[in-house]
Design a protein around this motif. Structure first.
Motif, short mmCIF file in Angstrom:
data_model
loop_
_atom_site.label_atom_id
_atom_site.label_comp_id
_atom_site.label_asym_id
_atom_site.label_seq_id
_atom_site.Cartn_x
_atom_site.Cartn_y
_atom_site.Cartn_z
N PRO A 1 -44.95 -29.90 -44.00
CA PRO A 1 -45.35 -28.52 -44.31
C PRO A 1 -46.51 -28.45 -45.29
O PRO A 1 -46.82 -29.42 -46.00
N ASP A 2 -47.14 -27.29 -45.33
CA ASP A 2 -48.24 -27.05 -46.27
C ASP A 2 -47.74 -26.55 -47.61
O ASP A 2 -48.38 -26.77 -48.64
N VAL A 3 -46.59 -25.85 -47.60
CA VAL A 3 -45.98 -25.33 -48.82
C VAL A 3 -44.46 -25.39 -48.66
O VAL A 3 -43.94 -25.16 -47.56
N VAL A 4 -43.75 -25.70 -49.75
CA VAL A 4 -42.29 -25.68 -49.76
C VAL A 4 -41.83 -24.54 -50.65
O VAL A 4 -42.25 -24.44 -51.81
N LEU A 5 -40.98 -23.65 -50.12
CA LEU A 5 -40.30 -22.63 -50.91
C LEU A 5 -38.88 -23.12 -51.12
O LEU A 5 -38.13 -23.30 -50.15
N LEU A 6 -38.49 -23.36 -52.36
CA LEU A 6 -37.27 -24.10 -52.64
C LEU A 6 -36.34 -23.37 -53.61
O LEU A 6 -36.74 -23.04 -54.73
#
Length: 230
Positions: free
Chosen positions: A48-53
């Motif tokens: 992925p380009d960004v992780v929302l965690l």
């Protein structure tokens, strides 16, 4: 519109149900994982380009996920969590998270943070020569800083702090990281940092007592604001 592949890691059905279509609506591809084990597997497969965690995962603490990702990747990680304690925020950021958004969050703000993270990832890939926010420009090669076209003279320490903020433009930078950048050790007295941030604001802000460019994240650190049009 900046779009990318987002890995959303959260075990709350309501959050996933709300966020997945919202992210897709603005052009992002979305992969969902409901626990840390699935998140790490999905990270390897999806790239992925960004992780929302989320930090409160059923099988492990989210900070462990951050730690594992940071062993091999600099992909931006934005923590979205109901843990509002400053210590939790700082710990997640020190593990390598790029930003932190409290639950409940405003969707528009979260989407703006995602856009900022995507721009930062693109800059990392392109190895930027500088940063241009319109009103503020920094040439990383010559260390030249201009405010509305005028050359601003900064001390080496002031420049090092501004450069650290610029490298994570739009995202919070912890006091520990800034102290390491300015004084070579993260255990330096935070008062030094407050003094130098004040000096930067005197040189860069229209009203240093009401900063609109270098923002304070109380108890955590500072953020260089990126205008929506930048």
């Amino acid at each position: 519109m900046v779009s990318g592949h987002i890995l959303l890691v959260d075990d709350e059905v309501g959050i996933v149900t709300a966020l997945r279509p919202a992210l897709r609506a603005v052009g992002h591809e979305v992969t969902v994982a409901s626990d840390g084990t699935a998140a790490l597997a999905s990270f390897l497969l999806a790239d992925p380009d960004v992780v929302l965690l989320d930090l409160g995962l059923p099988d492990m603490d989210g900070k462990q996920v951050i730690r594992k990702i940071r062993e091999t990747s600099s992909t931006p990680i934005i923590v979205i969590s109901a843990r509002h304690q400053e210590a939790e925020k700082i710990a997640a950021l020190d593990e390598g998270a790029d930003d932190y958004v409290d639950k409940p969050f405003v969707l528009g703000e979260l989407l703006a943070r995602v856009r900022s993270a995507l721009r930062r990832r693109q800059h990392l890939i392109e190895v930027p020569e500088g940063l241009d926010l319109g009103h503020l420009s920094i040439d990383f090669g010559t260390r030249e800083v201009r405010l509305r076209g005028d050359l601003i003279k900064l001390s080496p320490k002031e420049y090092n702090l501004l450069r650290m903020l610029a490298d994570s433009a739009g995202q919070v930078v912890t006091q520990k990281r800034l102290l390491a950048a300015g004084w070579g050790r993260s255990e330096a007295d935070p008062q030094y940092l407050r003094v130098y941030i004040g000096m930067l604001r005197q040189k860069l802000e229209i009203n240093p007592s009401d900063p609109q460019m270098i923002l304070t994240e109380p108890g955590v650190g500072y953020r260089l604001l990126v205008p929506a049009s930048a």
